[in-house]
Every structure is written in structure tokens, then in C-alpha cells.
Design an enzyme around this catalytic site. Structure first.
Site, PDB file in Angstrom:
ATOM      1  N   PHE A  46      37.697  33.291  46.096  1.00  0.00           N
ATOM      2  CA  PHE A  46      39.074  33.389  45.825  1.00  0.00           C
ATOM      3  C   PHE A  46      39.767  33.715  47.135  1.00  0.00           C
ATOM      4  O   PHE A  46      39.342  34.552  48.236  1.00  0.00           O
ATOM      5  CB  PHE A  46      39.449  34.613  45.004  1.00  0.00           C
TER       6      PHE A  46
ATOM      7  N   ASP B 147      33.266  41.476  44.802  1.00  0.00           N
ATOM      8  CA  ASP B 147      34.630  41.447  44.185  1.00  0.00           C
ATOM      9  C   ASP B 147      34.340  41.092  42.706  1.00  0.00           C
ATOM     10  O   ASP B 147      33.589  40.133  42.340  1.00  0.00           O
ATOM     11  CB  ASP B 147      35.275  40.182  44.739  1.00  0.00           C
TER      12      ASP B 147
ATOM     13  N   TYR C 173      44.296  43.196  35.634  1.00  0.00           N
ATOM     14  CA  TYR C 173      45.335  42.373  34.936  1.00  0.00           C
ATOM     15  C   TYR C 173      44.596  41.059  34.231  1.00  0.00           C
ATOM     16  O   TYR C 173      45.420  40.389  33.657  1.00  0.00           O
ATOM     17  CB  TYR C 173      46.426  41.935  35.700  1.00  0.00           C
ATOM     18  N   LYS C 174      43.522  40.873  34.399  1.00  0.00           N
ATOM     19  CA  LYS C 174      42.715  39.799  33.779  1.00  0.00           C
ATOM     20  C   LYS C 174      42.140  40.118  32.557  1.00  0.00           C
ATOM     21  O   LYS C 174      43.076  40.465  31.491  1.00  0.00           O
ATOM     22  CB  LYS C 174      41.736  39.142  34.900  1.00  0.00           C
TER      23      LYS C 174
ATOM     24  N   ARG D 116      41.117  25.155  34.083  1.00  0.00           N
ATOM     25  CA  ARG D 116      40.395  26.320  33.805  1.00  0.00           C
ATOM     26  C   ARG D 116      40.740  26.695  32.547  1.00  0.00           C
ATOM     27  O   ARG D 116      41.928  26.689  32.299  1.00  0.00           O
ATOM     28  CB  ARG D 116      40.652  27.471  34.792  1.00  0.00           C
TER      29      ARG D 116
HETATM   30  C1  LIG Z   1      38.212  36.744  43.064  1.00  0.00           C
HETATM   31  C2  LIG Z   1      39.534  37.300  43.066  1.00  0.00           C
HETATM   32  N1  LIG Z   1      39.740  38.116  44.122  1.00  0.00           N
HETATM   33  C3  LIG Z   1      41.081  38.713  44.262  1.00  0.00           C
HETATM   34  C4  LIG Z   1      42.023  38.066  43.281  1.00  0.00           C
HETATM   35  C5  LIG Z   1      43.641  38.560  43.437  1.00  0.00           C
HETATM   36  O1  LIG Z   1      43.928  39.545  44.313  1.00  0.00           O
HETATM   37  P1  LIG Z   1      45.065  40.397  44.111  1.00  0.00           P
HETATM   38  O2  LIG Z   1      44.893  41.237  42.916  1.00  0.00           O
HETATM   39  O3  LIG Z   1      45.173  41.289  45.472  1.00  0.00           O
HETATM   40  O4  LIG Z   1      46.510  39.414  43.907  1.00  0.00           O
HETATM   41  C6  LIG Z   1      41.823  37.196  42.314  1.00  0.00           C
HETATM   42  C7  LIG Z   1      42.806  36.588  41.728  1.00  0.00           C
HETATM   43  O5  LIG Z   1      42.923  35.867  40.787  1.00  0.00           O
HETATM   44  C8  LIG Z   1      40.512  36.684  42.213  1.00  0.00           C
HETATM   45  O6  LIG Z   1      40.306  35.732  41.309  1.00  0.00           O
END
Ligand SMILES: Cc1ncc(COP(=O)(O)O)c(C=O)c1O
Length: 408
Positions: free
Chosen positions: A126, A197, A220-221, A367
Site C-alpha cells: 500500500f 503491516d 477501521y477495516k 476488489r
Molecule cells: C496495507 C495498508 N497500510 C496502510 C494503510 C492506510 O494507512 P492509514 O491508516 O494511515 O490511512 C492501508 C489502507 O488501506 C493499507 O491497506
């Protein structure tokens, strides 16, 4: 033999997680396949946030920092997230965004390998992960970034100059999963530190941080914490005394109410706190974590595999030409399924218009996220038949679906 909607209904009747759907407020007539981006709203959230607003804030005001546990929210909430990533109490701190936590993790890890100047990163991760690594490399001194691509092995990039490796466990585009233990062991064998991550992992697949040095993720997911909910950082206990928080604010101070002129880090993971926590956002997240405490991740995974496999099977039957980019083997797949289509964006818009909500990611990827707590097998059936209809009748060609919105 073709899978019918009645077959899917039978699967719903036998689903051990079926009652959890009632925990969520979902709009009628919508099949929500975007829990991998923004999880659905738990019914209990509104009441919990109202209590925080009206009672904790409205009646008790500043006393609530003590009496309602506001001061400790980063740790108490982190302790509730910990079981979902195989971590223990005192190892996870909830707060900030994933992006900020990536910066904190990279900046804490690099000085632990002072003789090494390379950060290994995945160009297909990402984008924020790579952007933050670029920012950290620039801000912290002369670091080099060495890129790999999605699914590439680390063979050949792990020299004795590598300090830190940052990778996602589940790929945000394809849902492909890396092996946390094997990769962490390989990184450690090269003398480097591993940061994972876990944005697309927690609540989607049973994941264990294992021997990892640091991990970050959002809530939030799949965790349904709400838009912009606090993220989290995991710091392995063996690093907690040596690792320093680059954004050394007063909430991570050893004696925040001593108001000393100079920074002294708090003990444990608390030192990764920085400033005042967004209390209302923690309130929403904690409401949803109540639900996660009732859930067995093995059942979630079993249903996730069944849902994603059903979707793939139905599309194989109904529109076999569509190019699957997610791994066909469910063991190598997270809780999402992605397909490539040159006109993926208008296809997604046409689907949303028909009540099936997925999203679009460049280049050409549609997706579909499958959140086992609130999705039914009949939803998967309805989504697949609608997708096949949109493609088969080329409904996506309608002019109204061609214009790009800000958020795709
Ligand atoms: C793998 C990954 N890392 C980071 C993020 C987003 O980061 P943040 O929470 O800082 O917006 C996402 C968002 O979809 C993501 O899929």
C-alpha cells in the site's frame, strides 16, 4: 453442478457465526463487500459513543481522564487488540494512524541496527508504507531504500547492510498472503529487523506476530472501529527498553504530570504514545472490540475461506473469462478476492448502483472483501450473479459510470 441460491441459504442456516450479523447495522438491499476498506457499523457503537459524549464528557468532564480510563485508552485498547494479532498484554499500543505508526516503528528500529543503512520495502505495498519509508529515510539520515515487488522473495536483497524490512502480511490489491514466520526468520537470519503491516490481517485471518520486532495495523477495516479509528503498534517486549519513540510527546513520558523540562521515556509500550488520544474514536473502537471478544478466529477463518471460495467458484461458472488475480489456493489468500478488468472502474460503479459494493484499485483491479461477521452466503451468490450480469450485458458501458469520483 451449479450452486443455487437455495444451496447458499442452506449454508447460512448452518453457519455458526450467523447470529453475529444482527450485531451490525447494514443498509437494506446492499451486499457490502468493502469490509476490507471500511468495516460496517456495529449496532452497539452509537450507544457507546453517546455514553462517552453525554456522560463521560457531558457530566464528568475532565474527571473522566481518571474515572473513565481516558488516560489509559491507548494501552487498554491495545491490550484488547493484542489477541487478534497473537500478541500479549503490554505489547500493543492503540493510537495514531497506520502511517504514523509505520514512521514510529521504522524510526525506532533503525537505531537498533546502527551499522546498517538499508531499508527493504515492497514497491507494491500500500503506497503509504513506501511513502513513509521515503520520508523516514530522508528525515533520519542517509538511508537507502531497496525495493522488492509484490510476492517477491527476499533472497538476494538481504545483505549485511539491511537494517529493517517492512512488508504487508496480506497484499491490499490481490489478497495474497506472505508467511509471517518464514519471512521473519529469514530477515533475522540476515541480522535485520522485521516490521509487519497487518492492516488486511487482523480480523480477517488468524495472524500471530511471532518473532516479529514491530507490527502496525489499522482498525477501521475488518475490526469495524469506524472511519479513521485509532491504529496500533506492536513492539516486541525484548525491544521495549531500547526502542525510542521518535515523536517523543508528553503522553509517552515517564512522569507526564511531573511536567519536567526534558523527555524521559515511559516504560514498556506506553513510550510509543505521543499526544492526547481522540477519546470519541476509541469509544467507537472499543464497542466493536466487544464483538471480537466473543469470536473464535478459527471460525472466522473457516467462513472467510468458504465465502471467498464460493465467490471464485460462482464467477468460474457464471463468467469464466474474468481474470482472477488473487491466489486460487485459499491457504494463500486473505479475506478478499480481486479480478482484473480493463474497465474495472465503471464495472464497480455499475455494481454499486445495483447494491453490490466493492471498490477499484489501479491498475484495473476490482476488489471484493468478505467480512465473515456480517456477510451471508446468499450475499455472495447475489454479488456474483450481479457481477456476471453487469459484465455479460455490458451494463458498465453506461455514460454515468465513466466519471471518476475522488475516492474509488
Ligand atoms: C496495507 C495498508 N497500510 C496502510 C494503510 C492506510 O494507512 P492509514 O491508516 O494511515 O490511512 C492501508 C489502507 O488501506 C493499507 O491497506
Amino acid at each position: 453442478m451449479a450452486i443455487t441460491r437455495a444451496d447458499c441459504h442452506d449454508l447460512d442456516v448452518r453457519d455458526p457465526l450467523r447470529e453475529l450479523r444482527d450485531e451490525f447495522s447494514l443498509p437494506p438491499g446492499v451486499v457490502y463487500l468493502l469490509g476490507n476498506s471500511l468495516g460496517a457499523l456495529p449496532r452497539r457503537t452509537a450507544e457507546r459513543v453517546a455514553h462517552t459524549v453525554e456522560t463521560e464528557w457531558g457530566l464528568h468532564l475532565g474527571e473522566s481522564w481518571n474515572t473513565a480510563g481516558w488516560w489509559d485508552l491507548p494501552e487498554s485498547t491495545g491490550d484488547r487488540i493484542a489477541p487478534l494479532i497473537g500478541a500479549g498484554p503490554g505489547e500493543v499500543l492503540a493510537g495514531e494512524s497506520t502511517s504514523v505508526n509505520i514512521f514510529k516503528a521504522v524510526a525506532a528500529a533503525l537505531p537498533l541496527r546502527p551499522d546498517r543503512r538499508v531499508i527493504v520495502s515492497d514497491l507494491d505495498n500500500f503506497p503509504t508504507d513506501r511513502y513513509v519509508v521515503e520520508g523516514a529515510a530522508r528525515a533520519l539520515g542517509s538511508y537507502e531504500i531497496r525495493d522488492i515487488g509484490s510476492g517477491d522473495s527476499l533472497d538476494g536483497v538481504l545483505g549485511n547492510d539491511v537494517a529493517v524490512v517492512l512488508l504487508s502480511h496480506v497484499d491490499y490489491r490481490t489478497g495474497a498472503m506472505r508467511d509471517v514466520d518464514a519471512v521473519t526468520a529469514q530477515v533475522h537470519a540476515a541480522g535485520a529487523l522485521m516490521i509487519w503491516d497487518l492492516c488486511h490481517s487482523a480480523g480477517a485471518v488468524p495472524v500471530k506476530v511471532g518473532a516479529a520486532d514491530f507490527a502496525v495495523g489499522c482498525t477501521y477495516k475488518y475490526l469495524n472501529g469506524g472511519p479513521g479509528a485509532p491504529a496500533y503498534i506492536y513492539v516486541a517486549p525484548r525491544h521495549q527498553e531500547a526502542a525510542r519513540n521518535v515523536i517523543s510527546g508528553w503522553h509517552g513520558h515517564a512522569a507526564p504530570f511531573g511536567f519536567e523540562p526534558h523527555y524521559r521515556p515511559a516504560g514498556g509500550v506506553r513510550r510509543f504514545a505521543t499526544g492526547s488520544p481522540p477519546v470519541l474514536a476509541y469509544s467507537a473502537l472499543n464497542a466493536s472490540l466487544d464483538i471480537w471478544e466473543q469470536v473464535d478466529m478459527r471460525e472466522v477463518r473457516a467462513k472467510s475461506v468458504a465465502l471467498t471460495s464460493l465467490f471464485v467458484e460462482l464467477i468460474d461458472q457464471l463468467h469464466p473469462d474474468l481474470a482472477l488475480v488473487s491466489p486460487r489456493d485459499p491457504e494463500r489468500r486473505g479475506s478478499q478476492v480481486s479480478y482484473r478488468h480493463a474497465d474495472g472502474y465503471p464495472v464497480i460503479r455499475a455494481l454499486i448502483d445495483r447494491g453490490v459494493v466493492g471498490d477499484y484499485r489501479e491498475p484495473g483491479l476490482m476488489r471484493f472483501g468478505f467480512a465473515p461477521l456480517y456477510l451471508r452466503y446468499v450475499d455472495v451468490h447475489d454479488a456474483a450473479t450481479t457481477l456476471a450480469e453487469v459484465l455479460g450485458k455490458e451494463l458498465w458501458r453506461d455514460e454515468q459510470y465513466q466519471r471518476r469520483l475522488t475516492v474509488t
